[in-house]
Design a protein around this motif. Sequence first.
Motif, mmCIF file in Angstrom:
data_model
loop_
_atom_site.group_PDB
_atom_site.id
_atom_site.type_symbol
_atom_site.label_atom_id
_atom_site.label_comp_id
_atom_site.label_asym_id
_atom_site.label_seq_id
_atom_site.Cartn_x
_atom_site.Cartn_y
_atom_site.Cartn_z
ATOM 1 N N ALA A 72 0.841 -1.201 0.000
ATOM 2 C CA ALA A 72 0.000 0.000 0.000
ATOM 3 C C ALA A 72 0.874 1.249 0.000
ATOM 4 C CB ALA A 72 -0.911 0.003 1.218
ATOM 5 N N GLY A 73 0.494 2.203 -0.824
ATOM 6 C CA GLY A 73 1.241 3.450 -0.917
ATOM 7 C C GLY A 73 2.471 3.358 -1.797
ATOM 8 N N GLY A 74 2.701 2.198 -2.402
ATOM 9 C CA GLY A 74 3.874 2.043 -3.253
ATOM 10 C C GLY A 74 3.651 2.579 -4.663
ATOM 11 N N ARG A 75 4.684 2.465 -5.473
ATOM 12 C CA ARG A 75 4.621 2.951 -6.853
ATOM 13 C C ARG A 75 4.334 1.795 -7.796
ATOM 14 N NH1 ARG A 75 10.034 6.094 -8.072
ATOM 15 N NH2 ARG A 75 10.857 4.037 -7.472
ATOM 16 N N ALA A 76 3.597 2.103 -8.851
ATOM 17 C CA ALA A 76 3.254 1.081 -9.830
ATOM 18 C C ALA A 76 4.506 0.448 -10.417
ATOM 19 C CB ALA A 76 2.396 1.684 -10.930
ATOM 20 N N GLN A 101 -10.103 -2.196 -4.432
ATOM 21 C CA GLN A 101 -9.531 -1.198 -3.522
ATOM 22 C C GLN A 101 -8.081 -1.534 -3.198
ATOM 23 O OE1 GLN A 101 -12.000 0.886 -3.133
ATOM 24 N NE2 GLN A 101 -11.215 2.462 -1.756
ATOM 25 N N ALA A 102 -7.798 -2.822 -2.984
ATOM 26 C CA ALA A 102 -6.420 -3.229 -2.709
ATOM 27 C C ALA A 102 -5.526 -2.936 -3.902
ATOM 28 C CB ALA A 102 -6.377 -4.717 -2.362
ATOM 29 N N MET A 103 -6.050 -3.111 -5.093
ATOM 30 C CA MET A 103 -5.278 -2.791 -6.295
ATOM 31 C C MET A 103 -4.965 -1.302 -6.371
ATOM 32 S SD MET A 103 -6.894 -5.067 -9.378
ATOM 33 C CE MET A 103 -6.312 -6.739 -9.686
ATOM 34 N N ALA A 104 -5.949 -0.483 -6.030
ATOM 35 C CA ALA A 104 -5.734 0.961 -6.087
ATOM 36 C C ALA A 104 -4.726 1.413 -5.035
ATOM 37 C CB ALA A 104 -7.058 1.694 -5.894
ATOM 38 N N HIS A 105 -4.827 0.876 -3.828
ATOM 39 C CA HIS A 105 -3.932 1.293 -2.752
ATOM 40 C C HIS A 105 -2.483 0.887 -3.002
ATOM 41 C CE1 HIS A 105 -6.315 2.843 0.814
ATOM 42 N NE2 HIS A 105 -7.223 2.684 -0.135
ATOM 43 N N SER A 106 -2.290 -0.193 -3.731
ATOM 44 C CA SER A 106 -0.938 -0.693 -3.992
ATOM 45 C C SER A 106 -0.405 -0.307 -5.362
ATOM 46 C CB SER A 106 -0.939 -2.219 -3.877
ATOM 47 O OG SER A 106 -1.815 -2.777 -4.856
ATOM 48 N N ALA A 107 -1.247 0.360 -6.166
ATOM 49 C CA ALA A 107 -0.930 0.684 -7.564
ATOM 50 C C ALA A 107 -0.836 -0.568 -8.426
ATOM 51 C CB ALA A 107 0.356 1.509 -7.679
ATOM 52 N N ALA A 108 -1.440 -1.671 -7.949
ATOM 53 C CA ALA A 108 -1.462 -2.887 -8.763
ATOM 54 C C ALA A 108 -2.305 -2.701 -10.012
ATOM 55 C CB ALA A 108 -2.007 -4.057 -7.941
ATOM 56 N N ASP A 109 -3.297 -1.804 -9.968
ATOM 57 C CA ASP A 109 -4.109 -1.572 -11.156
ATOM 58 C C ASP A 109 -3.240 -1.065 -12.305
ATOM 59 O OD1 ASP A 109 -3.706 0.821 -9.761
ATOM 60 O OD2 ASP A 109 -5.840 1.292 -9.584
ATOM 61 N N ALA A 110 -2.436 -0.055 -12.036
ATOM 62 C CA ALA A 110 -1.539 0.472 -13.069
ATOM 63 C C ALA A 110 -0.452 -0.532 -13.427
ATOM 64 C CB ALA A 110 -0.916 1.786 -12.607
ATOM 65 N N ALA A 111 0.039 -1.260 -12.432
ATOM 66 C CA ALA A 111 1.088 -2.245 -12.683
ATOM 67 C C ALA A 111 0.589 -3.351 -13.608
ATOM 68 C CB ALA A 111 1.581 -2.835 -11.368
ATOM 69 N N GLY A 154 -12.518 2.617 5.327
ATOM 70 C CA GLY A 154 -13.031 3.939 5.668
ATOM 71 C C GLY A 154 -13.163 4.837 4.454
ATOM 72 N N GLU A 155 -13.353 4.236 3.279
ATOM 73 C CA GLU A 155 -13.436 4.970 2.018
ATOM 74 C C GLU A 155 -14.631 4.480 1.215
ATOM 75 O OE1 GLU A 155 -8.544 5.085 1.535
ATOM 76 O OE2 GLU A 155 -9.787 4.014 0.088
ATOM 77 N N GLU A 156 -15.019 5.270 0.236
ATOM 78 C CA GLU A 156 -16.049 4.842 -0.693
ATOM 79 C C GLU A 156 -15.447 3.834 -1.677
ATOM 80 O OE1 GLU A 156 -19.412 5.635 -0.764
ATOM 81 O OE2 GLU A 156 -18.828 6.338 1.235
ATOM 82 N N PRO A 157 -16.223 2.845 -2.107
ATOM 83 C CA PRO A 157 -15.697 1.886 -3.074
ATOM 84 C C PRO A 157 -15.451 2.530 -4.429
ATOM 85 C CG PRO A 157 -18.053 1.557 -2.764
ATOM 86 C CD PRO A 157 -17.619 2.560 -1.731
ATOM 87 N N LEU A 158 -14.550 1.942 -5.163
ATOM 88 C CA LEU A 158 -14.298 2.360 -6.543
ATOM 89 C C LEU A 158 -15.229 1.588 -7.462
ATOM 90 C CD1 LEU A 158 -10.391 2.358 -6.466
ATOM 91 C CD2 LEU A 158 -11.916 4.337 -6.341
ATOM 92 N N TRP A 159 -15.699 2.256 -8.499
ATOM 93 C CA TRP A 159 -16.661 1.630 -9.409
ATOM 94 C C TRP A 159 -16.073 1.351 -10.781
ATOM 95 C CZ3 TRP A 159 -20.939 -0.209 -7.267
ATOM 96 C CH2 TRP A 159 -21.305 0.320 -6.022
ATOM 97 N N ASP A 160 -14.890 1.865 -11.042
ATOM 98 C CA ASP A 160 -14.247 1.583 -12.322
ATOM 99 C C ASP A 160 -13.402 0.326 -12.192
ATOM 100 O OD1 ASP A 160 -12.528 3.181 -10.575
ATOM 101 O OD2 ASP A 160 -11.073 3.102 -12.213
ATOM 102 N N GLY A 161 -13.471 -0.523 -13.217
ATOM 103 C CA GLY A 161 -12.586 -1.668 -13.286
ATOM 104 C C GLY A 161 -11.297 -1.284 -13.991
ATOM 105 N N LEU A 162 -10.484 -2.279 -14.297
ATOM 106 C CA LEU A 162 -9.199 -1.996 -14.943
ATOM 107 C C LEU A 162 -9.347 -1.730 -16.436
ATOM 108 C CD1 LEU A 162 -8.230 -3.063 -12.192
ATOM 109 C CD2 LEU A 162 -6.358 -4.214 -13.388
ATOM 110 N N GLY A 163 -10.481 -2.102 -17.027
ATOM 111 C CA GLY A 163 -10.700 -1.837 -18.450
ATOM 112 C C GLY A 163 -9.879 -2.717 -19.373
ATOM 113 N N VAL A 164 -9.402 -3.842 -18.865
ATOM 114 C CA VAL A 164 -8.664 -4.779 -19.721
ATOM 115 C C VAL A 164 -9.637 -5.522 -20.631
ATOM 116 C CG1 VAL A 164 -7.221 -6.861 -19.714
ATOM 117 C CG2 VAL A 164 -6.774 -5.006 -18.083
#
Length: 216
Positions: A72-76, A101-111, A154-164
């Motif tokens: 979490a908080g790392g770079r893609a 959410q875990a993907m967003a927090h870790s930048a796994a989505d971009a990775a 403690g956040e709102e969920p994300l509604w966008d997927g990765l778009g793959v």
Amino acid sequence: MRLYLSSFRLGNRPERLLGLLPGGRADGPVAVIGNALDAESSEVRAAGVERETAALRALGLEPVEVDLRDHAGGRARDLAGLLSGHPLVWLRGGNVFMLRQAMAHSAADAAFTALLESDALVYAGYSAGACVLAPSLRGLEHCDDATAVTRVYGEEPLWDGLGVLDRPFVPHLDSPGHPETVLLGEVSRAYGAAGVDHHRMRDGEVLVVNGGDLHR
């Protein structure tokens, strides 16, 4: 791009998963991501990850867990470097909103987006692990608890997927015995009524992408 997306667990074509690897073999450990279970107890989560590692070992693979919470908080770029050391990454089912959410927090989505574009690994998994690749997660809240994200993060969920994928992936359809088959049947019918094309998947079925070719 190489994808192996199953409705439930390994599905009925595990040989096609191995076929996405050069020579049908992994040249190193494969990663297991279990973050779709992050809203569960530690015992349930651990048992869920172990179930996946056992199934992959039975295929002759060497699985190790990669917990996105540790990044979490790392770079893609950094996470992409870590993930690229695994020829295959397996993402198990669970709650798609928790996984997103875990993907967003870790930048796994971009990775993952970058790694798939460069064909650096095989992306494989089932249920939530496949659903998260859609352009949007709207509609899946009918089955998965989106409010779990608020409870855990403690956040709102994300509604966008990765778009793959170019359309939603709806697992467990017409799958007697699966506890979510009725709810996901309703999701599929709602998509159909709204004119939203989607991948309709029964348990056992898999969607395989190898380069520009898509097979079921």
